[in-house]
Write an enzyme that holds these catalytic residues in place. Structure first.
Site, PDB file in Angstrom:
ATOM      1  N   ARG A  44     -24.379  21.475  14.879  1.00  0.00           N
ATOM      2  CA  ARG A  44     -24.417  22.505  15.889  1.00  0.00           C
ATOM      3  C   ARG A  44     -24.336  23.907  15.274  1.00  0.00           C
ATOM      4  O   ARG A  44     -24.616  24.907  15.921  1.00  0.00           O
ATOM      5  CB  ARG A  44     -23.204  22.354  16.830  1.00  0.00           C
ATOM      6  CG  ARG A  44     -23.081  20.987  17.428  1.00  0.00           C
ATOM      7  CD  ARG A  44     -21.770  20.878  18.209  1.00  0.00           C
ATOM      8  NE  ARG A  44     -21.466  19.463  18.397  1.00  0.00           N
ATOM      9  CZ  ARG A  44     -20.323  19.035  18.892  1.00  0.00           C
ATOM     10  NH1 ARG A  44     -19.387  19.891  19.256  1.00  0.00           N
ATOM     11  NH2 ARG A  44     -20.100  17.763  19.040  1.00  0.00           N
ATOM     12  N   GLY A  45     -23.888  23.944  14.019  1.00  0.00           N
ATOM     13  CA  GLY A  45     -23.543  25.228  13.405  1.00  0.00           C
ATOM     14  C   GLY A  45     -24.667  26.235  13.304  1.00  0.00           C
ATOM     15  O   GLY A  45     -24.424  27.443  13.257  1.00  0.00           O
ATOM     16  N   GLU A  99     -30.317  26.177   8.699  1.00  0.00           N
ATOM     17  CA  GLU A  99     -28.933  25.747   8.502  1.00  0.00           C
ATOM     18  C   GLU A  99     -27.985  26.934   8.556  1.00  0.00           C
ATOM     19  O   GLU A  99     -28.379  28.067   8.240  1.00  0.00           O
ATOM     20  CB  GLU A  99     -28.791  25.089   7.117  1.00  0.00           C
ATOM     21  CG  GLU A  99     -28.933  23.592   7.134  1.00  0.00           C
ATOM     22  CD  GLU A  99     -27.750  22.875   7.769  1.00  0.00           C
ATOM     23  OE1 GLU A  99     -27.064  23.456   8.630  1.00  0.00           O
ATOM     24  OE2 GLU A  99     -27.516  21.715   7.396  1.00  0.00           O
ATOM     25  N   ASP A 103     -23.760  23.160   1.552  1.00  0.00           N
ATOM     26  CA  ASP A 103     -22.525  22.914   0.830  1.00  0.00           C
ATOM     27  C   ASP A 103     -22.841  21.923  -0.311  1.00  0.00           C
ATOM     28  O   ASP A 103     -23.369  22.321  -1.347  1.00  0.00           O
ATOM     29  CB  ASP A 103     -21.527  22.368   1.867  1.00  0.00           C
ATOM     30  CG  ASP A 103     -20.099  22.365   1.386  1.00  0.00           C
ATOM     31  OD1 ASP A 103     -19.827  22.845   0.289  1.00  0.00           O
ATOM     32  OD2 ASP A 103     -19.235  21.860   2.131  1.00  0.00           O
ATOM     33  N   PHE A 152     -12.867  28.730   2.933  1.00  0.00           N
ATOM     34  CA  PHE A 152     -13.074  28.099   4.239  1.00  0.00           C
ATOM     35  C   PHE A 152     -13.631  29.134   5.217  1.00  0.00           C
ATOM     36  O   PHE A 152     -12.886  29.925   5.769  1.00  0.00           O
ATOM     37  CB  PHE A 152     -11.761  27.513   4.756  1.00  0.00           C
ATOM     38  CG  PHE A 152     -11.999  26.398   5.740  1.00  0.00           C
ATOM     39  CD1 PHE A 152     -12.785  26.588   6.867  1.00  0.00           C
ATOM     40  CD2 PHE A 152     -11.458  25.142   5.510  1.00  0.00           C
ATOM     41  CE1 PHE A 152     -13.025  25.561   7.757  1.00  0.00           C
ATOM     42  CE2 PHE A 152     -11.692  24.103   6.412  1.00  0.00           C
ATOM     43  CZ  PHE A 152     -12.474  24.322   7.528  1.00  0.00           C
ATOM     44  N   VAL A 153     -14.942  29.102   5.398  1.00  0.00           N
ATOM     45  CA  VAL A 153     -15.564  30.124   6.242  1.00  0.00           C
ATOM     46  C   VAL A 153     -15.770  29.616   7.670  1.00  0.00           C
ATOM     47  O   VAL A 153     -16.105  28.447   7.882  1.00  0.00           O
ATOM     48  CB  VAL A 153     -16.918  30.605   5.658  1.00  0.00           C
ATOM     49  CG1 VAL A 153     -16.706  31.462   4.432  1.00  0.00           C
ATOM     50  CG2 VAL A 153     -17.837  29.441   5.332  1.00  0.00           C
ATOM     51  N   ASP A 159     -17.377  26.229  12.131  1.00  0.00           N
ATOM     52  CA  ASP A 159     -16.167  25.841  12.858  1.00  0.00           C
ATOM     53  C   ASP A 159     -15.075  25.279  11.955  1.00  0.00           C
ATOM     54  O   ASP A 159     -15.318  24.939  10.801  1.00  0.00           O
ATOM     55  CB  ASP A 159     -16.509  24.755  13.886  1.00  0.00           C
ATOM     56  CG  ASP A 159     -16.779  23.394  13.225  1.00  0.00           C
ATOM     57  OD1 ASP A 159     -17.586  23.334  12.280  1.00  0.00           O
ATOM     58  OD2 ASP A 159     -16.149  22.399  13.633  1.00  0.00           O
ATOM     59  N   ARG A 165     -16.619  28.960  16.394  1.00  0.00           N
ATOM     60  CA  ARG A 165     -18.081  29.079  16.287  1.00  0.00           C
ATOM     61  C   ARG A 165     -18.589  30.360  16.947  1.00  0.00           C
ATOM     62  O   ARG A 165     -19.632  30.888  16.579  1.00  0.00           O
ATOM     63  CB  ARG A 165     -18.768  27.884  16.948  1.00  0.00           C
ATOM     64  CG  ARG A 165     -18.563  26.541  16.244  1.00  0.00           C
ATOM     65  CD  ARG A 165     -19.524  25.523  16.820  1.00  0.00           C
ATOM     66  NE  ARG A 165     -19.181  24.138  16.537  1.00  0.00           N
ATOM     67  CZ  ARG A 165     -19.547  23.477  15.433  1.00  0.00           C
ATOM     68  NH1 ARG A 165     -20.250  24.079  14.518  1.00  0.00           N
ATOM     69  NH2 ARG A 165     -19.212  22.208  15.271  1.00  0.00           N
TER      70      ARG A 165
HETATM   71  C1  PRP Z   1     -22.227  21.413   8.228  1.00  0.00           C
HETATM   72  C2  PRP Z   1     -23.376  22.392   8.089  1.00  0.00           C
HETATM   73  C3  PRP Z   1     -24.422  21.599   7.369  1.00  0.00           C
HETATM   74  C4  PRP Z   1     -23.620  20.669   6.516  1.00  0.00           C
HETATM   75  C5  PRP Z   1     -23.596  21.185   5.122  1.00  0.00           C
HETATM   76  O1  PRP Z   1     -22.465  20.647   9.338  1.00  0.00           O
HETATM   77  O2  PRP Z   1     -23.840  22.835   9.331  1.00  0.00           O
HETATM   78  O3  PRP Z   1     -25.236  20.872   8.246  1.00  0.00           O
HETATM   79  O4  PRP Z   1     -22.283  20.630   7.041  1.00  0.00           O
HETATM   80  O5  PRP Z   1     -22.899  20.316   4.301  1.00  0.00           O
HETATM   81  P1  PRP Z   1     -23.559  19.516   3.096  1.00  0.00           P
HETATM   82  O6  PRP Z   1     -24.435  20.469   2.353  1.00  0.00           O
HETATM   83  O7  PRP Z   1     -22.340  19.119   2.318  1.00  0.00           O
HETATM   84  O8  PRP Z   1     -24.288  18.347   3.641  1.00  0.00           O
HETATM   85  P2  PRP Z   1     -21.364  19.755  10.064  1.00  0.00           P
HETATM   86  O9  PRP Z   1     -21.593  18.325   9.693  1.00  0.00           O
HETATM   87  O10 PRP Z   1     -19.988  20.315   9.796  1.00  0.00           O
HETATM   88  O11 PRP Z   1     -21.751  19.902  11.577  1.00  0.00           O
HETATM   89  P3  PRP Z   1     -21.839  21.206  12.520  1.00  0.00           P
HETATM   90  O12 PRP Z   1     -23.112  21.921  12.164  1.00  0.00           O
HETATM   91  O13 PRP Z   1     -21.873  20.622  13.891  1.00  0.00           O
HETATM   92  O14 PRP Z   1     -20.607  22.062  12.287  1.00  0.00           O
END
Ligand code: PRP
Length: 179
Positions: A44-45, A99, A103, A152-153, A159, A165
Site C-alpha cells: 500500500r505504501g 515503489e 529495501d 526507520f522511515v 508505515d 502513512r
Molecule cells: C514495503 C515496501 C516495498 C517493500 C520493500 O512494503 O513498500 O514494497 O516493503 O522491501 P524489500 O525491498 O525488502 O522487498 P510492505 O511489505 O511493508 O507493504 P506496504 O507497502 O503495504 O507497507
C-alpha cells in the site's frame, strides 16, 4: 511534526520538487515509445507517491495496482504471494513499477520476474526512497527520489504497524515507538 517522529528527512516541498524532476525524466524517456508505460504501483505504501508522481508525467499513462508479500526467509527471490493481481494485461507493455522504498530488493525481484513471465516488454522501477545498505538481492532502480540511510522511515505512504502513512513528509520514527 508528529510526536513520534524524531526528525524530518524530506519535507513535502522537497518530495514534490523531486517528484516533478522524476516525472520530467520519465516523460522524456518514454516520449517516443509506441505506447505510454503502464504504471504498476505496489500496495500500500506507494499510493501517495504514485498520486504525486503522475501529476508530473506528461504522457497518457494508465496505472494499476498489485499487492504482494515477500517471504523474508529466502534470498533467492521469486518467492512472493500475490494478494491482489493486476486487472490489466501486461502483454507487450512497457511497465514502470512504482515503489515507496526499495529495501532488500526481494519484492521487486519477484515482481519483475512475474511481469516478464506474463509478457511485459520491459520493466523499469521508480522508487521514492532507496535504502541500498539493506540490499540482499542486486537491484538498481531506474529512477530514485532519495537515497536514505538505514533508519526507520515513516510517512508519505510508509508505515509502522499501518500508522503514519498519511504524514505529508518523510521522517525517522523514534526508537521507543518500535522497540
Ligand atoms: C514495503 C515496501 C516495498 C517493500 C520493500 O512494503 O513498500 O514494497 O516493503 O522491501 P524489500 O525491498 O525488502 O522487498 P510492505 O511489505 O511493508 O507493504 P506496504 O507497502 O503495504 O507497507
Amino acid at each position: 511534526m508528529h510526536k513520534n517522529v524524531k526528525k524530518i528527512l524530506f519535507t513535502e516541498a522537497e518530495i514534490i520538487a523531486r517528484s516533478t524532476e522524476l516525472g520530467a525524466a520519465i516523460t522524456n524517456d518514454y516520449r517516443d515509445r509506441e505506447r505510454p508505460p503502464l504504471l504498476v504501483a505496489l500496495l500500500r505504501g506507494s499510493v501517495p507517491f504514485l498520486a504525486e508522481l503522475i501529476k508530473h508525467i506528461d504522457l497518457d499513462i494508465q496505472y494499476d495496482f498489485m499487492d504482494v508479500t515477500s517471504y523474508a526467509g529466502t534470498e533467492s527471490g521469486g518467492d512472493i504471494k500475490i494478494l491482489k493481481d493486476l486487472d490489466t494485461s501486461v502483454q507487450d507493455l512497457d511497465i514502470l513499477l512504482v515503489e515507496d522504498i526499495v529495501d532488500t530488493g526481494r519484492t521487486l525481484d519477484a515482481v519483475i520476474s512475474l511481469l516478464k513471465n506474463k509478457g511485459a516488454r520491459s520493466v523499469k522501477i521508480v522508487t521514492l526512497l532507496d535504502k541500498p545498505s539493506r540490499r540482499v538481492l542486486e537491484m538498481k532502480p531506474d529512477y530514485v527520489g532519495f537515497e536514505v540511510p538505514n533508519e526507520f522511515v515513516v510517512g508519505f505512504g510508509m508505515d509502522y504497524n499501518q500508522l503514519y502513512r498519511g504524514l505529508p513528509y518523510i521522517g525517522v520514527l523514534k526508537e521507543e515507538c518500535y522497540q
